[in-house]
Design an enzyme around this catalytic site. Structure first.
Site, PDB file in Angstrom:
ATOM      1  N   HIS A  72      55.385  35.259  52.784  1.00 12.01           N
ATOM      2  CA  HIS A  72      55.386  34.522  51.522  1.00 12.01           C
ATOM      3  C   HIS A  72      56.269  35.234  50.506  1.00 12.01           C
ATOM      4  CE1 HIS A  72      51.955  31.655  52.196  1.00 12.01           C
ATOM      5  NE2 HIS A  72      51.850  32.462  53.244  1.00 12.01           N
ATOM      6  N   TYR A 200      46.905  29.488  43.233  1.00 14.48           N
ATOM      7  CA  TYR A 200      45.764  29.922  42.431  1.00 14.48           C
ATOM      8  C   TYR A 200      45.597  28.899  41.311  1.00 14.48           C
ATOM      9  CZ  TYR A 200      45.731  34.561  44.645  1.00 14.48           C
ATOM     10  OH  TYR A 200      45.635  35.594  45.543  1.00 14.48           O
ATOM     11  N   PRO A 290      38.263  39.629  45.578  1.00 18.88           N
ATOM     12  CA  PRO A 290      39.361  39.212  46.449  1.00 18.88           C
ATOM     13  C   PRO A 290      40.516  38.545  45.706  1.00 18.88           C
ATOM     14  CG  PRO A 290      37.503  37.713  46.659  1.00 18.88           C
ATOM     15  CD  PRO A 290      37.032  38.848  45.811  1.00 18.88           C
ATOM     16  N   LYS A 294      43.508  43.027  47.528  1.00 16.14           N
ATOM     17  CA  LYS A 294      43.799  44.458  47.624  1.00 16.14           C
ATOM     18  C   LYS A 294      43.004  45.210  48.688  1.00 16.14           C
ATOM     19  CE  LYS A 294      46.900  44.306  44.602  1.00 16.14           C
ATOM     20  NZ  LYS A 294      48.223  44.193  45.207  1.00 16.14           N
ATOM     21  N   TYR A 382      50.939  42.501  42.675  1.00 12.89           N
ATOM     22  CA  TYR A 382      50.449  41.704  43.796  1.00 12.89           C
ATOM     23  C   TYR A 382      51.119  42.119  45.103  1.00 12.89           C
ATOM     24  CZ  TYR A 382      48.443  37.516  46.006  1.00 12.89           C
ATOM     25  OH  TYR A 382      47.724  36.659  46.796  1.00 12.89           O
TER      26      TYR A 382
END
Length: 388
Positions: A72, A200, A290, A294, A382
């Site tokens: 991704h 998200y 979550p 991580k 991220y």
């Protein structure tokens, strides 16, 4: 039995540590309470930061990862019916990879055994002894017998409910903990994901996450009560709610639901992550929501630091790395906790929030979506901060 490093737990942290040590000629034995079949089928989310992906490839455990992992370039934020793209590759030159944790564990087990490593499955550790001495001992049951493993160091990689952390005497550890007033209701659906990137979603009804296991399997989550009754959530209601929280930003395919469950959310950090010759790694030392993806990445970082310190001790007699282990790990752990909290408060609905809070969240999302500097900070965290 005798070894240099006794590793309690055959999860990603314990297996990776054993492989890193073996590469440097340092013996270890991994003790795992569960069977190999159980460990290899244990369902956990799997998102690899760029450096963690590179590490797996470097040690020789990346063949299937490179073939089957879903690369991704970034993520998307959904708000008020619009998708906002955060392009990691463009912003920081890094990617992330979706690859189930159980597949990572399978690959690590196969590689470790092929290189002559020793894993004892169904070997439940029962006590850690002599942690303040130069010769600690791990007591365990295996094959119906009580046995012991003498060693120079113990790595506690046995998770939040293992025996390693409780083996540290009272008063040594400080536990920092935060609970969250919600959980995630997750399903695995036999349907194509709505986007080629994770979504998200921020919505008045609560947070939703649209992820995937493959081009034909979707992993989808809804913010829910931490003690949610799954009986209240038939498949159609789940999909209706997911569609509502996506807000029309893109179409959502429906398909047979293969799994359904509720994941509670919490943050925990223990300090220090070491006592005597015991070193905690992974979930035995820290848990994070979550939302920031991580967990496995922090576990790998812990054992990279620990392996470096053990190699320096074995080769040169240096103790500085061992003495600094907790401090080095915790610097990264707290940054990961900060980012996980940032993502959680950015996107979830809290029961005590006000109209002011909701407007502020929208402003935060708009700022991240519209500011190169803010998007870069999100992408940097991220996709994975560099190792110290």
């Amino acid at each position: 039995m005798r070894t240099k490093v006794a590793i309690v737990g055959a999860g990603p942290a314990g297996l990776m540590l054993s492989l890193l040590l073996r590469r440097e000629g340092i013996d270890s034995v991994v003790l795992e309470a569960r069977s190999r079949a159980y460990v290899e089928q244990r369902v956990r989310a799997g998102l690899l930061e760029q450096w963690a992906r590179d590490l797996l490839i470097e040690i020789g455990a990346g063949e299937r990862l490179q073939r089957e992992g879903l690369v991704h370039d970034g993520i998307r934020l959904a708000c008020d019916g619009r998708l906002h793209s955060i392009d990691f590759r463009q912003l920081v030159g890094r990617i992330v990879t979706i690859y189930d944790q159980k597949e990572v564990v399978k690959d690590l087990i196969a590689l470790l055994l092929s290189r002559g490593g020793e894993i004892l499955f169904e070997a439940a550790a029962t006590a850690l002894e002599g942690l303040d001495t130069a010769t600690p001992v791990v007591h365990f049951h295996h094959g119906g017998e009580a046995r012991s493993l003498a060693c120079d160091f113990v790595a506690g990689c046995d998770g939040f409910h293992g025996i390693s952390r409780p083996a540290i005497p009272d008063g040594v550890l400080t536990v920092y903990e935060r609970g969250y007033p919600f959980g995630w209701l997750g399903i695995l659906s036999e349907s194509p994901p709505p986007s080629d990137e994770l979504i998200y979603a921020f919505h008045e009804r609560g947070f939703a996450l649209f992820s995937m296991r493959s081009p034909t399997l979707s992993r989808l989550y809804l913010q829910c009560e931490p003690d949610e009754d799954l009986g209240r959530w038939p498949d159609q209601r789940v999909f209706d709610e997911l569609e509502a929280r996506l807000g029309g930003a893109c179409p959502l395919a429906r398909g047979p639901v293969l799994q359904k469950g509720v994941t509670p959310m919490r943050s925990v950090v223990v300090e220090p992550m070491q006592h005597g010759r015991l070193f905690l790694a992974g979930d035995s030392a820290h848990i994070q929501p979550p939302t920031g993806a991580k967990g496995m990445n922090l576990a790998f970082a812990d054992v990279v630091y620990l392996s470096r310190a053990l190699v320096a001790y074995e080769r040169d007699g240096r103790t500085d790395g061992l003495e600094a282990y907790s401090r080095t790990c915790l610097d990264r752990v707290w940054k990961a906790q900060r980012f996980s909290w940032f993502m959680t408060q950015l996107l979830h609905r809290f029961p005590d929030e006000t109209a002011f809070d909701r407007r502020r969240q929208r402003a935060d999302i708009g700022y991240v979506a519209g500011s190169v500097a803010a998007a870069t900070a999100l992408a940097e965290n991220y996709s994975g901060l560099p190792l110290a």
